[in-house]
Design an enzyme around this catalytic site. Structure first.
Site, short mmCIF file in Angstrom:
data_model
loop_
_atom_site.label_atom_id
_atom_site.label_comp_id
_atom_site.label_asym_id
_atom_site.label_seq_id
_atom_site.Cartn_x
_atom_site.Cartn_y
_atom_site.Cartn_z
N ASP A 56 9.44 -95.32 -51.92
CA ASP A 56 9.33 -93.86 -51.96
C ASP A 56 10.53 -93.19 -51.33
O ASP A 56 10.85 -92.03 -51.65
CB ASP A 56 8.05 -93.41 -51.26
CG ASP A 56 6.87 -93.64 -52.18
OD1 ASP A 56 6.45 -94.80 -52.30
OD2 ASP A 56 6.43 -92.67 -52.83
N LYS A 111 4.35 -97.92 -50.22
CA LYS A 111 2.90 -97.84 -50.02
C LYS A 111 2.44 -98.66 -48.82
O LYS A 111 2.90 -99.79 -48.63
CB LYS A 111 2.21 -98.32 -51.31
CG LYS A 111 0.71 -98.32 -51.30
CD LYS A 111 0.10 -97.01 -50.86
CE LYS A 111 0.61 -95.82 -51.64
NZ LYS A 111 0.21 -94.51 -51.02
N ARG A 154 1.43 -89.71 -59.50
CA ARG A 154 1.89 -90.29 -58.23
C ARG A 154 2.96 -91.31 -58.57
O ARG A 154 3.21 -91.61 -59.74
CB ARG A 154 0.74 -90.84 -57.39
CG ARG A 154 -0.44 -91.41 -58.08
CD ARG A 154 -0.16 -92.64 -58.91
NE ARG A 154 0.52 -93.64 -58.12
CZ ARG A 154 1.25 -94.63 -58.60
NH1 ARG A 154 1.41 -94.78 -59.92
NH2 ARG A 154 1.85 -95.49 -57.84
N ALA A 163 6.96 -92.26 -56.79
CA ALA A 163 8.07 -91.37 -56.42
C ALA A 163 8.83 -90.77 -57.61
O ALA A 163 8.97 -89.54 -57.71
CB ALA A 163 9.01 -92.11 -55.46
O1 MRU Z 1 0.87 -92.82 -53.03
P1 MRU Z 1 1.58 -93.23 -54.29
O2 MRU Z 1 0.68 -93.86 -55.29
O3 MRU Z 1 2.40 -92.11 -54.85
O4 MRU Z 1 2.58 -94.35 -53.81
C1 MRU Z 1 3.41 -94.94 -54.76
C2 MRU Z 1 4.22 -96.04 -54.20
O5 MRU Z 1 4.17 -96.35 -53.02
C3 MRU Z 1 5.17 -96.70 -55.15
O6 MRU Z 1 5.36 -98.03 -54.81
C4 MRU Z 1 6.52 -95.98 -55.08
O7 MRU Z 1 6.36 -94.61 -55.28
C5 MRU Z 1 7.47 -96.51 -56.05
S1 MRU Z 1 7.10 -95.94 -57.66
C6 MRU Z 1 8.19 -96.47 -58.76
#
Ligand code: MRU
Length: 349
Positions: A240, A251, A47, A49
């Site tokens: 994301d 998030k 997980r 992005a």
């Molecule tokens: O649901 P997730 O764990 O994939 O969400 C991740 C996030 O919200 C991160 O803050 C975002 O992807 C940035 S990662 C460098």
């Protein structure tokens, strides 16, 4: 700094650290098809992005190798298209997923003889570039952080996990925090636990602890109190998808922290690579927000904590309006007070 095999190519397979088991167990899984990688993305084995983008790219490559081994070239185009489709729809909000697939797609039209190798080379390039981007944005972000207050080290709050575990390595928000430590000598971190999937508690606290940071874990609802008591000097988060006007999806819970940061005059930085910026989406309103299964909210590690039958709303992301973002930090530099004009001028190639 610990390097994790978040999503890498190893011995002809896609190897991923199963992030669902952290921090109690470090187990690696291997995948040999696009369908398998798509399911791993959906289930959040991997997980974050940029990490999702890398995983998807390797998923396309492994599918091509699988088809080449199966020896029925006539059916490859349809099978590759189906693999791409499965990967593309695995999670909707992180734009890096579609960005990585768009980058690989033109290669499918070329000579089928060395297609798997070409796809793998491109996937490896995506991964290498992501690490370099994280390093560059770390430097750029650290340069604009406020100086530590007198009497204690700079203390940065972060939400979710935007670290080495969410990227090909080093991290976006945690990259800025790592670079800040290089700049200031010591930096402390407040990590929010990040309900309902606990990325802050399970992943960020663990990742930073391993890297020698002093980390303080708080529940998501404690950030306003911590800010009001002067414990937080800056908030740094990842994203994301960032719309053309600078609105940033990240998030769930990020938006609330941004409102609170503004209320308390605390800089709120969003760090992300250019691959997270979606100039085709004009504002945050048009960003698709993933809704995840109800049991993520009603249960904690299999234990029911809510009455049976209650309705659940479980959006995985929210959108922080650009006006609350002090600065957007990318590998191409910083956009202060981002808006559509500044974003385009600074970042659009
Ligand atoms: O649901 P997730 O764990 O994939 O969400 C991740 C996030 O919200 C991160 O803050 C975002 O992807 C940035 S990662 C460098």
């Amino acid at each position: 700094m610990t390097v994790f095999d978040v999503a890498v190519w190893k011995d002809g397979k896609v190897r991923m650290l199963d992030q669902r088991l952290l921090p109690t167990e470090e187990r690696y899984l291997e995948f040999t098809s696009a369908a398998g990688v798509a399911e791993a993305i959906r289930a959040m084995v991997v997980r974050g992005a940029p990490a999702i983008g890398c995983a998807a790219a390797f998923g396309v490559a492994v599918e091509a190798f699988r088809l080449a081994d199966s020896g029925t070239p006539a059916s490859w185009p349809e099978a590759m298209a189906e693999g791409m489709r499965l990967l593309r729809q695995a999670r909707p909000t992180a734009v890096n997923l579609g960005w990585a697939l768009d980058r690989l797609e033109p290669l499918l039209a070329g000579d089928p003889v060395d297609l798997p190798q070409r796809l793998l080379r491109e996937a490896e390039a995506i991964r290498t570039e992501d690490i370099a981007s994280c390093r560059a944005m770390g430097k750029a972000g650290a340069a604009i952080l406020p100086a530590p207050p007198s009497g204690r080290p700079l203390t940065i709050m972060t939400h979710c996990n935007a670290g080495a575990l969410a990227t090909a390595g080093y991290g976006t928000a945690l990259g800025v925090i790592r670079a800040a430590r290089e700049r200031f000598g010591e930096v402390r971190v407040f990590a929010t636990e990040t309900r309902p999937f606990w990325q802050g508690a399970r992943l960020t606290a663990w990742e930073l602890e391993r890297d020698g940071f002093e980390v303080t874990l708080i529940t998501d609802s404690m950030s306003g109190h911590a800010m009001s008591r002067g414990l937080i000097d800056a908030v740094v988060v990842g994203a994301d998808r960032v719309a053309a006007n600078g609105d940033a999806a990240n998030k769930i819970g990020t938006y609330g922290h941004a409102v609170l940061a503004r209320r308390h005059g605390i800089p709120f930085l969003v760090a992300c690579p250019l691959s997270t910026i979606d100039f085709k989406t004009p504002t945050g309103l048009e960003i698709p927000i993933e809704e995840r299964p109800a049991d993520e909210v009603t249960h904690v590690r299999g234990l029911r904590i809510a009455a049976e039958g209650v309705k659940v709303f479980n959006p995985a992301f929210d959108v922080t309006p650009a006006e609350l973002v002090t600065a957007l930090v990318t590998e191409r530099g910083v956009v202060h007070a981002p808006d559509a004009i500044r974003m385009r001028a600074a970042l659009k190639a």
